[in-house]
Write a protein that holds these residues in place. Structure first.
Motif, PDB file in Angstrom:
ATOM      1  N   ILE A 180      47.227  -3.646  41.608  1.00 11.87           N
ATOM      2  CA  ILE A 180      46.913  -4.562  40.508  1.00 11.87           C
ATOM      3  C   ILE A 180      48.065  -4.589  39.510  1.00 11.87           C
ATOM      4  O   ILE A 180      48.533  -5.664  39.098  1.00 11.87           O
ATOM      5  N   CYS A 181      48.559  -3.416  39.117  1.00 14.40           N
ATOM      6  CA  CYS A 181      49.624  -3.335  38.121  1.00 14.40           C
ATOM      7  C   CYS A 181      50.931  -3.908  38.644  1.00 14.40           C
ATOM      8  O   CYS A 181      51.704  -4.506  37.880  1.00 14.40           O
ATOM      9  N   GLU A 182      51.193  -3.750  39.934  1.00 10.09           N
ATOM     10  CA  GLU A 182      52.399  -4.340  40.514  1.00 10.09           C
ATOM     11  C   GLU A 182      52.321  -5.862  40.505  1.00 10.09           C
ATOM     12  O   GLU A 182      53.315  -6.541  40.218  1.00 10.09           O
ATOM     13  N   LEU A 183      51.140  -6.406  40.791  1.00 14.67           N
ATOM     14  CA  LEU A 183      50.973  -7.858  40.748  1.00 14.67           C
ATOM     15  C   LEU A 183      51.158  -8.406  39.341  1.00 14.67           C
ATOM     16  O   LEU A 183      51.540  -9.567  39.157  1.00 14.67           O
ATOM     17  N   ALA A 225      43.588  -7.366  32.316  1.00 11.89           N
ATOM     18  CA  ALA A 225      43.026  -7.121  33.651  1.00 11.89           C
ATOM     19  C   ALA A 225      42.047  -5.952  33.634  1.00 11.89           C
ATOM     20  O   ALA A 225      40.983  -6.015  34.261  1.00 11.89           O
ATOM     21  N   ALA A 226      42.384  -4.882  32.920  1.00 10.53           N
ATOM     22  CA  ALA A 226      41.500  -3.716  32.871  1.00 10.53           C
ATOM     23  C   ALA A 226      40.144  -4.072  32.276  1.00 10.53           C
ATOM     24  O   ALA A 226      39.098  -3.561  32.715  1.00 10.53           O
ATOM     25  N   LEU A 284      38.892  -7.813  41.523  1.00  6.44           N
ATOM     26  CA  LEU A 284      39.991  -8.149  40.621  1.00  6.44           C
ATOM     27  C   LEU A 284      41.295  -8.282  41.392  1.00  6.44           C
ATOM     28  O   LEU A 284      42.059  -9.236  41.175  1.00  6.44           O
ATOM     29  N   LEU A 285      41.544  -7.355  42.310  1.00  9.27           N
ATOM     30  CA  LEU A 285      42.761  -7.414  43.114  1.00  9.27           C
ATOM     31  C   LEU A 285      42.806  -8.692  43.936  1.00  9.27           C
ATOM     32  O   LEU A 285      43.852  -9.346  44.031  1.00  9.27           O
ATOM     33  N   THR A 286      41.685  -9.075  44.522  1.00  3.73           N
ATOM     34  CA  THR A 286      41.618 -10.308  45.315  1.00  3.73           C
ATOM     35  C   THR A 286      41.931 -11.522  44.456  1.00  3.73           C
ATOM     36  O   THR A 286      42.676 -12.426  44.858  1.00  3.73           O
ATOM     37  N   ARG A 287      41.389 -11.523  43.247  1.00  2.00           N
ATOM     38  CA  ARG A 287      41.626 -12.660  42.353  1.00  2.00           C
ATOM     39  C   ARG A 287      43.095 -12.736  41.939  1.00  2.00           C
ATOM     40  O   ARG A 287      43.682 -13.814  41.892  1.00  2.00           O
ATOM     41  N   LEU A 288      43.683 -11.584  41.661  1.00  2.46           N
ATOM     42  CA  LEU A 288      45.080 -11.567  41.219  1.00  2.46           C
ATOM     43  C   LEU A 288      46.048 -11.916  42.339  1.00  2.46           C
ATOM     44  O   LEU A 288      47.186 -12.316  42.080  1.00  2.46           O
ATOM     45  N   GLY A 299      46.199 -16.386  39.596  1.00  3.49           N
ATOM     46  CA  GLY A 299      45.108 -15.484  39.241  1.00  3.49           C
ATOM     47  C   GLY A 299      45.235 -14.856  37.870  1.00  3.49           C
ATOM     48  O   GLY A 299      44.270 -14.815  37.098  1.00  3.49           O
ATOM     49  N   ALA A 300      46.419 -14.366  37.539  1.00  3.52           N
ATOM     50  CA  ALA A 300      46.587 -13.674  36.255  1.00  3.52           C
ATOM     51  C   ALA A 300      46.440 -14.630  35.075  1.00  3.52           C
ATOM     52  O   ALA A 300      45.936 -14.243  34.018  1.00  3.52           O
TER      53      ALA A 300
END
Length: 335
Positions: A169-172, A183-184, A195-199, A204-205
């Motif tokens: 998540i943080c890398e994205l 995001a958190a 959340l990862l799928t959305r990003l 997404g972000a």
């Protein structure tokens, strides 16, 4: 909240505050400039106890009003400029030249005044400049866990995924503190895997919403932050931002010229726009080994693609980028 991954920057800013009358912290929107300055100011006040004035230039749209705004703020302090005073001026980017000139004049008039400014672009002010970049992934993971609901003080996670998911998540999010914080907060409504799928989607972000009424409007979503950055850009920078978003990875000024230049964006204007976008952190250095190579963070690229679509130029510049890529592949195969 703990300031993660900023020990070196905080130490540098503290030293500069001791030796310079004016320090400007620069960096892209959401990188944590104000948070860094706030922490440094707390340390300064514990040691020296200066009078403190905090001003935000966000509401000031007319550059000619900046000197009056700053002078009015300083009138809160008595002593005719003789008392040690620390002036913090946030959000200078949209009136950067006027803010720099006004701060120069104030410092010349008040020897006991020290000032710290934050800006997405460099100002015209004298003094020291401290560029601030995104967090490394380890610090971003720490920030995410600190902001995630359900993460207890004893280090146990209630329903949080393992570090691998959070790291992805943080890398994205390219380690941008504002993005990580927003995001958190999503874990109140969705799981880390959701959340990862959305990003993972290109936009997404930009769609994530966070922050309450106490948060400045320009920082409640990444889209709001991008809008504010675009507002600061020149017309040429806005056009290059949109067109360069077709690059899937890193590129150079020469690449951008080949793909993005035309009668609306001449070569000379593109050179200026390229430099301006680099100065704002919207084009980030791709590595120390090749200073000419830049890349666009995912959210910056996604916003640029949206703007390119609104301009009706997406198909044309995708075609140009594909043609350029094929030429590069042919050249490399011959070599």
């Amino acid at each position: 909240m703990t300031l993660h991954g900023r020990a070196e920057a905080l130490s540098t800013l503290g030293r500069l505050m001791e030796t310079e009358q004016l320090v400007t912290v620069t960096g892209p929107g959401g990188v944590g400039k104000s948070a860094l300055v706030a922490e440094a100011v707390r340390g300064q006040r514990r040691r020296n106890r200066p009078d403190l004035i905090h001003l935000d230039l966000a509401p000031v749209s007319d550059p000619e009003l900046v000197p009056r705004w700053l002078s009015y703020g300083l009138k809160q302090i008595n002593g005719g400029g003789r008392r040690q005073t620390l002036l913090v001026v946030d959000t200078c980017e949209h009136v950067a030249d006027a803010a720099g000139a006004a701060l120069r004049d104030l410092i010349a008039e008040r020897p006991a005044l020290r000032a710290i400014a934050t800006s997405r672009i460099p100002t015209a002010a004298d003094g020291a400049t401290l560029p601030l970049g995104p967090l490394d992934v380890d610090a971003a993971v720490e920030l995410f866990r600190d902001c995630a609901p359900g993460y207890r003080d004893d280090g146990a996670a209630e329903g949080l995924a393992d570090d691998d998911t959070i790291r992805e998540i943080c890398e994205l999010l390219d380690g941008l503190p504002l993005a990580v914080t927003i995001a958190a907060a999503q874990l109140q409504r969705r799981s880390p895997d959701e959340l990862l799928t959305r990003l993972a989607g290109a936009d997404g972000a930009l769609a994530l919403v966070g922050g309450g009424p106490e948060v400045p409007e320009r920082q409640r979503t990444l889209r709001d932050s991008m809008w504010w950055s675009r507002r600061v850009c020149t017309p040429g920078e806005r056009l290059l931002w949109a067109r360069a978003a077709v690059f899937p990875g890193a590129f150079t000024l020469a690449h951008a010229t080949e793909v993005c230049a035309d009668e609306r964006l001449s070569g000379s204007e593109l050179v200026r726009a390229f430099a301006g976008l680099r100065a704002q952190g919207l084009f980030a250095a791709a590595g120390d080994k090749d200073d000419e190579l830049v890349w666009m963070p995912r959210a910056v690229r996604a916003y640029g693609r949206q703007q390119l679509a609104r301009l009706g130029e997406e198909t044309e510049f995708q075609r140009r980028c594909v043609a350029w890529s094929m030429d590069v592949l042919k050249t490399n195969s011959v070599e």
